[in-house]
Design an enzyme around this catalytic site. Structure first.
Site, PDB file in Angstrom:
ATOM      1  CE  LYS A   1       9.129   8.100  -3.652  1.00 47.81           C
ATOM      2  NZ  LYS A   1       8.031   7.617  -2.783  1.00 47.81           N
ATOM      3  CG  LEU A  48       1.538  12.851   1.535  1.00 49.80           C
ATOM      4  CD1 LEU A  48       0.796  13.933   2.304  1.00 49.80           C
ATOM      5  CD2 LEU A  48       2.146  11.838   2.499  1.00 49.80           C
ATOM      6  CE  LYS A  49       2.611   6.210  -4.893  1.00 48.22           C
ATOM      7  NZ  LYS A  49       3.599   6.244  -3.797  1.00 48.22           N
ATOM      8  N   PRO A  90     -12.899  15.551  -4.938  1.00 46.05           N
ATOM      9  CG  PRO A  90     -13.616  16.339  -7.031  1.00 46.05           C
ATOM     10  CD  PRO A  90     -13.898  15.280  -6.001  1.00 46.05           C
ATOM     11  CB  THR A 129       5.939   0.698 -10.606  1.00 42.37           C
ATOM     12  OG1 THR A 129       6.063   1.268  -9.300  1.00 42.37           O
ATOM     13  CG2 THR A 129       6.186   1.760 -11.630  1.00 42.37           C
TER      14      THR A 129
HETATM   15  O1  C5P Z   1      12.168   0.655  -3.115  1.00 38.55           O
HETATM   16  P1  C5P Z   1      11.597   1.074  -4.422  1.00 38.55           P
HETATM   17  O2  C5P Z   1      12.638   1.641  -5.369  1.00 38.55           O
HETATM   18  O3  C5P Z   1      10.736   0.027  -5.072  1.00 38.55           O
HETATM   19  O4  C5P Z   1      10.657   2.294  -4.034  1.00 38.55           O
HETATM   20  C1  C5P Z   1       9.804   2.892  -4.944  1.00 38.55           C
HETATM   21  C2  C5P Z   1       9.193   4.104  -4.327  1.00 38.55           C
HETATM   22  O5  C5P Z   1       8.392   4.734  -5.312  1.00 38.55           O
HETATM   23  C3  C5P Z   1       8.286   3.834  -3.139  1.00 38.55           C
HETATM   24  O6  C5P Z   1       8.475   4.906  -2.237  1.00 38.55           O
HETATM   25  C4  C5P Z   1       6.894   3.884  -3.707  1.00 38.55           C
HETATM   26  O7  C5P Z   1       5.953   4.371  -2.797  1.00 38.55           O
HETATM   27  C5  C5P Z   1       7.064   4.863  -4.859  1.00 38.55           C
HETATM   28  N1  C5P Z   1       6.148   4.702  -5.993  1.00 38.55           N
HETATM   29  C6  C5P Z   1       6.003   3.527  -6.702  1.00 38.55           C
HETATM   30  N2  C5P Z   1       5.110   3.427  -7.739  1.00 38.55           N
HETATM   31  C7  C5P Z   1       4.384   4.491  -8.095  1.00 38.55           C
HETATM   32  C8  C5P Z   1       4.544   5.705  -7.414  1.00 38.55           C
HETATM   33  C9  C5P Z   1       5.445   5.774  -6.359  1.00 38.55           C
HETATM   34  O8  C5P Z   1       6.704   2.559  -6.408  1.00 38.55           O
HETATM   35  N3  C5P Z   1       3.567   4.430  -9.126  1.00 38.55           N
END
Ligand code: C5P
Length: 231
Positions: A36, A62-63, A68, A121
């Site tokens: 990713k 890229l979120k 739109p 998260t």
């Molecule tokens: O290092 P770590 O395991 O915390 O990385 C989490 C990855 O997941 C990062 O690349 C972050 O951008 C991505 N991510 C996230 N929370 C989200 C969506 C994506 O941490 N809701």
């Protein structure tokens, strides 16, 4: 058995040789691994060029979160990235934006999955309140899961802590969870964390792992992950 568990490895660095090293070292016959790439690498000088020629399927995280038409045009600009099989957009963009993006993605490549980010998260109830939300993480994630289903998008990104609840209501939804840490590893800036095996117990479809795998000895971290999942 473990091959049906997808591990998305967050290749979070802007350094091309680091990226190459990570990709080489995460390979294992025991797990289904998909790299990713996020904003950090994509925005870097070499990032996009590298992804244009990359020979493996990958997730471009890229979120996207915009009105739109702008969001749709952004997705259109990615159409030359042939091996890009997953993209992410924010549920906050609204139903219309999600529907348009799904339609566009389908026209670019029928295998391109649109994953929808709900509540990051790194956030928790206290932090949500701070930005003006009055609903809890769980209420918002569940609400947005319904929106995602309605939009026709392919999957939801939430934390493993909400996965059980989402799965109960949406039996077939593709659920991807970041905020994953091997036992004993630091949570860093993540708030809602869980171990890989507990996440899979909550019936997630795939997990995202960055720092727990890519910091330190990558090969050893992959071995720790395999041992942990085999326990
Ligand atoms: O290092 P770590 O395991 O915390 O990385 C989490 C990855 O997941 C990062 O690349 C972050 O951008 C991505 N991510 C996230 N929370 C989200 C969506 C994506 O941490 N809701």
């Amino acid at each position: 058995m473990m091959k049906n568990k997808i591990i998305f490895v967050a290749c979070d660095t802007s350094n091309l040789s680091e990226i190459k090293k990570i990709i080489k070292k995460i390979q294992t016959k025991d797990l289904k691994i998909v790299p990713k790439f996020g904003l950090q690498f994509f925005y870097s000088k070499n990032g996009r060029k590298f992804l244009e020629n990359f020979k493996k399927d990958f997730w471009l995280d890229l979120k996207i979160n915009d009105i739109p038409q702008t969001a749709l045009s952004a997705v259109n600009s990615l159409k030359d990235l042939k091996r890009c099989k997953y993209i992410t957009v924010h549920a906050n963009g609204g139903l219309e934006m999600l529907k348009l993006i799904k339609k566009k993605a389908k026209s670019i490549n029928k295998d391109l999955k649109v994953l929808v980010v709900t509540i990051l998260t790194s956030l928790n109830n206290k932090l949500l309140k701070e930005i003006g939300h009055t609903k809890s993480v769980e209420q918002l994630v569940l609400k947005q899961a319904g929106l995602i289903k309605k939009s026709g998008c392919d999957g939801i990104v939430c934390s493993a802590q909400e996965a059980k609840m989402v799965r109960k209501k949406f039996k077939k939804l593709y659920i991807i969870t970041p905020g994953i840490r091997l036992p004993g590893d630091s949570a860093d800036d993540q708030s809602r964390v869980m171990t890989p095996s507990n996440a899979f117990k909550n019936k997630v479809s795939g997990i995202v792992m960055g720092r727990s795998l890519i910091k330190g000895d990558i090969k050893n971290n992959i071995k720790r992950l395999i041992d942990h999942l085999n326990k």
